[in-house]
Design a protein around this motif. Structure first.
Motif, short mmCIF file in Angstrom:
data_model
loop_
_atom_site.label_atom_id
_atom_site.label_comp_id
_atom_site.label_asym_id
_atom_site.label_seq_id
_atom_site.Cartn_x
_atom_site.Cartn_y
_atom_site.Cartn_z
N GLY A 150 34.56 -4.80 22.22
CA GLY A 150 35.88 -5.41 22.13
C GLY A 150 35.96 -6.79 22.73
N VAL A 151 34.82 -7.47 22.85
CA VAL A 151 34.78 -8.81 23.45
C VAL A 151 35.17 -9.85 22.40
CG1 VAL A 151 33.31 -10.58 24.50
CG2 VAL A 151 33.04 -8.17 25.14
N GLN A 152 36.07 -10.74 22.75
CA GLN A 152 36.46 -11.83 21.86
C GLN A 152 36.08 -13.16 22.49
OE1 GLN A 152 40.71 -12.40 21.22
NE2 GLN A 152 40.36 -13.27 19.20
N VAL A 153 35.32 -13.96 21.76
CA VAL A 153 34.88 -15.27 22.25
C VAL A 153 35.55 -16.34 21.40
CG1 VAL A 153 32.92 -16.77 22.71
CG2 VAL A 153 32.65 -14.29 22.91
N ARG A 154 36.26 -17.25 22.03
CA ARG A 154 36.92 -18.34 21.31
C ARG A 154 37.04 -19.56 22.21
NH1 ARG A 154 43.00 -15.65 20.71
NH2 ARG A 154 43.23 -14.95 22.88
N GLY A 155 37.27 -20.71 21.59
CA GLY A 155 37.32 -21.94 22.37
C GLY A 155 38.29 -22.95 21.78
N TYR A 156 38.43 -24.08 22.48
CA TYR A 156 39.32 -25.14 22.01
C TYR A 156 38.96 -26.44 22.71
CZ TYR A 156 41.86 -24.24 26.42
OH TYR A 156 42.19 -24.06 27.73
N ARG A 206 36.10 -32.81 26.04
CA ARG A 206 35.98 -31.63 26.91
C ARG A 206 36.33 -30.39 26.09
NH1 ARG A 206 38.15 -30.85 33.11
NH2 ARG A 206 37.90 -28.59 33.25
N ILE A 207 35.49 -29.39 26.17
CA ILE A 207 35.66 -28.16 25.41
C ILE A 207 35.79 -26.98 26.38
CG2 ILE A 207 34.67 -26.65 23.65
CD1 ILE A 207 35.35 -29.46 22.64
N GLU A 208 36.73 -26.09 26.09
CA GLU A 208 36.90 -24.86 26.88
C GLU A 208 36.49 -23.67 26.02
OE1 GLU A 208 37.88 -25.56 29.91
OE2 GLU A 208 38.55 -27.62 29.48
N VAL A 209 35.70 -22.76 26.61
CA VAL A 209 35.29 -21.55 25.91
C VAL A 209 35.63 -20.35 26.78
CG1 VAL A 209 33.46 -20.48 24.57
CG2 VAL A 209 33.32 -22.89 25.12
N ILE A 210 36.22 -19.33 26.17
CA ILE A 210 36.68 -18.16 26.92
C ILE A 210 36.22 -16.89 26.22
CG2 ILE A 210 38.73 -16.93 27.76
CD1 ILE A 210 40.20 -19.62 27.69
N ALA A 211 35.66 -15.98 27.00
CA ALA A 211 35.29 -14.66 26.48
C ALA A 211 36.17 -13.63 27.16
CB ALA A 211 33.81 -14.37 26.76
N GLU A 212 37.01 -12.98 26.37
CA GLU A 212 37.92 -11.96 26.89
C GLU A 212 37.40 -10.57 26.55
OE1 GLU A 212 42.29 -13.91 26.69
OE2 GLU A 212 41.23 -13.87 24.77
N ARG A 327 33.17 -31.06 16.61
CA ARG A 327 32.56 -29.88 15.99
C ARG A 327 31.86 -28.97 17.01
NH1 ARG A 327 28.61 -30.64 11.87
NH2 ARG A 327 28.00 -32.66 12.69
N ALA A 328 32.04 -29.24 18.30
CA ALA A 328 31.30 -28.51 19.32
C ALA A 328 31.88 -27.14 19.65
CB ALA A 328 31.21 -29.34 20.61
N THR A 329 33.17 -26.92 19.36
CA THR A 329 33.81 -25.67 19.76
C THR A 329 33.10 -24.44 19.20
OG1 THR A 329 35.96 -26.71 20.14
CG2 THR A 329 35.95 -24.34 19.71
N PRO A 330 32.87 -24.32 17.89
CA PRO A 330 32.19 -23.12 17.39
C PRO A 330 30.75 -22.99 17.90
CG PRO A 330 32.48 -24.73 15.63
CD PRO A 330 33.29 -25.21 16.79
N ILE A 331 30.12 -24.11 18.22
CA ILE A 331 28.75 -24.05 18.77
C ILE A 331 28.79 -23.47 20.18
CG2 ILE A 331 26.65 -25.35 19.23
CD1 ILE A 331 27.87 -27.58 17.41
N ALA A 332 29.72 -23.97 20.99
CA ALA A 332 29.85 -23.46 22.37
C ALA A 332 30.22 -21.98 22.37
CB ALA A 332 30.89 -24.27 23.13
#
Length: 358
Positions: A150-156, A206-212, A327-332
């Motif tokens: 149930g882990v969700q990884v997303r960024g912005y 600057r890119i933020e990535v969060i795994a919930e 384009r870095a968000t999906p890579i991160a």
């Protein structure tokens, strides 16, 4: 050339060059039984694909992924998964003027110093083109993490140059080319990028990535800490010059009474640790922040040297991202997912029978 494999149990080996016939990767260690199709991977590749807006490189690559092995009748078999992405729109002649010179801020000089030879076409192995296989592998990791835990990884994107982007809603992120979480600021970002492109210059982001949904207990102490492996993976992304977990550098000015996340029976009261304590996940969201440097391939003339050490002026032609951070968000996201699945499998191999859990 070493340093092309990420992970211990879920291993991704990346291959290819920017202007070679194809790029790709081999994913070894994926658990069997995961339903997987090319479409599952393609949806992530399309998020990273070049030429999708006027603010990124206009190289037109379909980035169509081919699954060569490791999947039978729609499910993974546990054997190595071969992924291939063919290059179809390379224009090597655009780089003829830098064959014997080095772009300031680029890997050109370092590659030549180490190997005595380099592929100048699109940067060869140092090109951000090689992040496409990373995203393809990350799509597999994301799917497994989501279905198994149930882990969700997303960024912005939280900052473009000196423009700070407020977080309004996750719903805004997929609706604009910047992955900005605030729709109202997009026109300002577009105006900024249009002016930058006219100047022939570049900028950072600057890119933020969060795994919930990451459970407590993933990670290892000391050298294989979860946060250490995250930083290691993120620094493997082209143009990343800084990685912070949780409060990051802001923790310098915090007192211990503020920084230490208090715990109640209902859970933590804050997340300055970024979801990692002592190298092991705490059960909170894992939060990562990346500093992306400006693209080094720009039309502005700059001083450099040629291979003989003579002074020259360098101007880079061709098609380039004026801000690779766009384009870095999906890579991160993919890199974070790859680290998490690797640690999930390590936890499963050693600690699956541990019963004493809070």
């Amino acid at each position: 050339m070493s340093g092309n494999t990420l992970g211990k149990l879920f291993c991704v080996t990346n291959f290819g060059e920017s202007h070679g016939p194809a790029i790709g990767c081999v994913v070894d260690g994926c658990p069997p039984g995961l339903a997987l199709s090319a479409e599952d991977i393609q949806v992530e590749l399309d998020r990273r694909r070049p030429g999708t807006s006027r603010h990124v490189t206009q190289r037109q690559e379909a980035d169509q992924v081919e699954i060569l092995s490791g999947v039978y009748e729609g499910v993974t078999t546990g054997t190595p998964i071969g992924l291939l992405i063919r290059n179809t729109d390379a224009r090597s002649k655009d780089y003829s003027n830098i064959t014997d010179t080095f772009r300031p801020g680029h890997a050109d000089y370092a590659y030549w110093s180490r190997y005595g030879v380099r592929d100048p076409r699109g940067g060869g192995r140092s090109s951000a083109r090689l992040t496409a296989p990373t995203v393809a592998a990350g799509a597999i990791a994301k799917k497994w993490l989501r279905e198994q835990h149930g882990v969700q990884v997303r960024g912005y994107m939280s900052q473009l140059g000196d423009i700070r982007i407020p977080f309004t809603s996750w719903a805004h992120v997929p609706e604009n080319p910047f992955y900005a979480p605030d729709a109202a600021i997009v026109p300002e970002l577009e105006t900024y990028m249009d002016a930058l492109r006219r100047d022939g210059d570049s900028i950072g982001a600057r890119i933020e990535v969060i795994a919930e949904g990451v459970p407590a207990g993933w990670g290892e102490p000391l050298y294989d800490r979860l946060d250490a492996d995250i930083a290691h993976a993120m620094m493997g992304l082209n143009a990343v010059k800084g990685v912070s977990i949780g409060a990051g550098f802001e923790s310098i000015a915090q007192r211990g009474s503020e920084h230490g996340d208090e715990i109640t029976p209902e859970g933590f009261l804050s997340n300055n640790a970024g979801g990692v304590l002592g190298g092991i996940s705490s059960g909170q969201a894992v939060t990562v922040s990346l500093a992306i440097k400006p693209t080094s391939s720009i039309r502005v003339e700059r001083r450099s040297i040629d291979r003989a050490g003579n002074p020259v002026m360098v101007q880079t032609l061709g098609r380039h991202d004026p801000c690779v951070g766009i384009r870095a968000t999906p890579i991160a996201e993919s890199l974070l997912a790859l680290v998490l699945i690797d640690h999930a499998l390590r936890w499963r191999s050693q600690c699956l029978d541990v019963s004493e859990r809070p």
